[in-house]
Design a protein around this motif. Structure first.
Motif, PDB file in Angstrom:
ATOM      1  N   THR A 190      -3.330  10.269   0.513  1.00 50.65           N
ATOM      2  CA  THR A 190      -3.973   9.672  -0.398  1.00 50.65           C
ATOM      3  C   THR A 190      -5.082  10.240  -0.928  1.00 50.65           C
ATOM      4  N   ARG A 200       1.872   9.793  -5.355  1.00 45.57           N
ATOM      5  CA  ARG A 200       2.479  11.089  -4.829  1.00 45.57           C
ATOM      6  C   ARG A 200       3.390  11.518  -6.106  1.00 45.57           C
ATOM      7  N   THR A 229      -5.479   4.002   2.822  1.00 44.43           N
ATOM      8  CA  THR A 229      -6.661   4.744   2.761  1.00 44.43           C
ATOM      9  C   THR A 229      -7.329   4.743   4.241  1.00 44.43           C
ATOM     10  N   LYS A 239       0.639  -1.297   0.003  1.00 44.22           N
ATOM     11  CA  LYS A 239      -0.011  -0.129  -0.130  1.00 44.22           C
ATOM     12  C   LYS A 239       0.761   1.264  -0.001  1.00 44.22           C
ATOM     13  N   SER A 241       0.613   4.255  -2.922  1.00 45.71           N
ATOM     14  CA  SER A 241       0.457   5.589  -2.470  1.00 45.71           C
ATOM     15  C   SER A 241       1.681   6.434  -2.733  1.00 45.71           C
ATOM     16  N   MET A 264      -4.100   1.247  -1.622  1.00 44.41           N
ATOM     17  CA  MET A 264      -3.387   2.380  -1.219  1.00 44.41           C
ATOM     18  C   MET A 264      -3.645   2.563   0.302  1.00 44.41           C
ATOM     19  N   ALA A 281      -3.195   8.436   5.227  1.00 44.48           N
ATOM     20  CA  ALA A 281      -4.212   8.017   4.373  1.00 44.48           C
ATOM     21  C   ALA A 281      -4.808   9.376   3.906  1.00 44.48           C
TER      22      ALA A 281
END
Length: 526
Positions: free
Chosen positions: A360, A227, A256, A219, A223, A254, A357
């Motif tokens: 994200t 970015r 979250t 994850k 993420s 990702m 998170a």
């Protein structure tokens, strides 16, 4: 690089790395890995720990918080992002001065320590390596992207593909090539990590972030991929869209939920660095943070900062002159330090936040405004989810308070200080009706959610233009006038490179797209 950096064997590196209790400047800027000796898995764990902590500019010794983190990350990125204002008489960096020794500290530390240590991990674990392990190698790839990103985002072209090659001259890579390699290795890492279905933890003892949890590293990988994709989205929208959509749909998902946040575990030997230097009394809350947090009646104000004398929360304008620093209004006692719950006294408790998170969701909200394929939510949905998880991350759980915040129509506050500082901007939290307002709101809330990670915040301020920060009161850099809060586009190269790696430095300047000045924009910042 030249003989100034004497090549050393891995034996020296290992002796200095074990338990993260090493002596200063123990490793060469350009380690010759042809001389690496074999290590065992237990030692590799400690090397990876060191690469993680040093990759965030963690110091070599437990009492060395001043360098390199303070001189590099705090006095430049944190101040340029206007999380904090420097209050030290010697803090010329807040007046846009490029202080050579401080730049040297950040550069040398990164290449001498973080890159040298991670290179050992990667070469030991690669296919055919002495400790080959595809999962560990994939985790190391993710960490490579994370730690190199702020380095290229501060300087532009840097030593990357040739860093640590043992040669007397190390050429630089362009930022465009570096980011394209980021995408390549993150995709490779995802392929390996997302295919893993077992329960074994990798780098379990050495991983300061996830304790070797492969699913969480997957994850983090995805993420971080998002970015990077958003970072290039203005320079190359097609590439940004391709990579963002690939990250969002990548197997493994990702970050979250806050349970998956990338948090560096801290201890007395690996302290939270912002916390460590808070006791130096050389920075305080910025006026920008005061204006936004007070104007929004943001419940995170008390989580981010402690009240100053008299029980008030107060910030300081950036770019104070030495005379202004001496005024009573700007005295450290009269302005807010970081919250003591993760301050110096508790530096072994509060984790060091690297990716959350909230970030994200704010990245997804921006991608949705770009009309990219981003799940089933709307930009407003993702924006509000970003606020929700940021509040929860900071211990704000009252649903009514959070609901009122998200629908709030108040705007940032004027400060009523001796400089007649106005409100920083005029947008509310309640999601706007125009795209221009929405983009500013997303950028401003992401800036709040990234706190106190200034290395990422400053990159996003430069990329998006948000939040609309205050001009500095003073600038001692003729290339970067005080009236333009975005005047500094990058850091100039450290002076040591002119003597240690002149040919490499020349190659880097040739790939900047302009002179080695603070006004030359990075590749992704058109």
């Amino acid at each position: 690089m030249k003989a100034h950096y004497i090549k050393k064997t891995l034996g020296t590196l290992l002796a200095a790395t074990v338990m993260l209790s090493c002596t200063k400047n123990f490793e060469d800027l350009n380690t010759d890995k042809t001389k690496i000796s074999t290590v065992d898995n237990a030692t590799l764990e400690y090397i990876f720990s060191a690469a993680q902590y040093r990759g965030c500019f963690g110091p070599n010794t437990t009492n060395s918080g001043a360098t390199p983190f303070q001189r590099f990350a705090n006095r430049y990125s944190d101040a340029q992002a206007q999380y904090f204002s420097n209050t030290s008489q010697s803090a010329e960096s807040d007046r846009n001065v490029m202080v050579g020794n401080w730049l040297n500290d950040g550069w040398n530390h990164f290449y001498s320590n973080a890159n040298a240590q991670l290179s050992v991990v990667m070469e030991q674990t690669e296919a055919g390596g002495p400790l080959q392990d595809p999962i560990k190698h994939a985790i190391a790839k993710v960490w490579k992207v994370f730690m190199f990103m702020p380095v290229t985002d501060n300087w532009g072209a840097i030593p990357y593909s040739q860093a640590g090659n043992g040669n007397t001259e190390v050429l630089y890579d362009s930022q465009e090539d570096i980011y394209k390699d980021f995408f390549k290795i993150l995709k490779e890492a995802n392929t390996t990590l997302s295919a893993y279905t077992g329960t074994t933890r990798y780098f379990e003892k050495g991983d300061l972030i996830y304790g070797g949890d492969v699913k969480k590293w997957t994850k983090f990988c995805n993420s971080l991929w998002l970015r990077a994709a958003m970072r290039v989205s203005k320079k190359d929208p097609a590439l940004g869209r391709l990579q963002a959509e690939a990250a969002i749909t990548a197997t493994g998902g990702m970050i979250t939920t806050n349970a998956d946040n990338a948090l560096m575990k801290v201890s007395t030997t690996t302290p939270h660095l912002t916390a460590s230097i808070s006791s130096f009394n050389e920075f305080r809350m910025s006026a920008a943070m005061e204006s936004v947090l007070k104007g929004y009646n943001d419940p995170r104000l008390q989580k981010f900062f402690d009240p100053a004398s008299g029980g008030v929360y107060k910030g300081i304008r950036n770019g104070l002159s030495q005379v202004q620093i001496g005024l009573a209004q700007n005295n450290v006692a009269n302005n807010s330090n970081i919250n003591s719950s993760f301050g110096f006294a508790n530096r072994g408790v509060a984790p060091w936040t690297l990716f959350t998170a909230a970030e994200t969701f704010f990245l997804m909200a921006e991608a949705k405004l770009n009309n990219w394929t981003v799940g089933t939510g709307t930009a407003q949905n993702y924006y509000q989810q970003g606020i929700d998880v940021s509040m929860a991350q900071w211990g704000v759980t009252d649903a009514t308070v959070i609901g009122n915040y998200k629908t709030g129509t108040s705007t940032p506050a004027a400060l009523g200080d001796i400089y007649n500082t106005p409100a920083m901007t005029n947008i509310p939290v309640a999601f706007g009706s125009t795209e221009a307002v929405q983009r500013e709101q997303i950028g401003t809330q992401k800036w709040l959610a990234l706190y106190p990670y200034g290395l990422e915040a400053w990159a996003e301020v430069r990329r998006t233009g948000f939040p609309k920060l205050y001009p500095r009161l003073n600038s001692d850099n003729t290339d970067a006038p005080a009236g333009d809060p975005g005047a500094v586009k990058r850091l100039t190269y450290p002076p040591i490179e002119a003597s240690a790696n002149a040919g490499g430095l020349a190659s880097g300047i040739s790939k900047l797209g302009g002179p080695d000045k603070v006004t030359t924009k990075l590749w992704w910042n058109p």
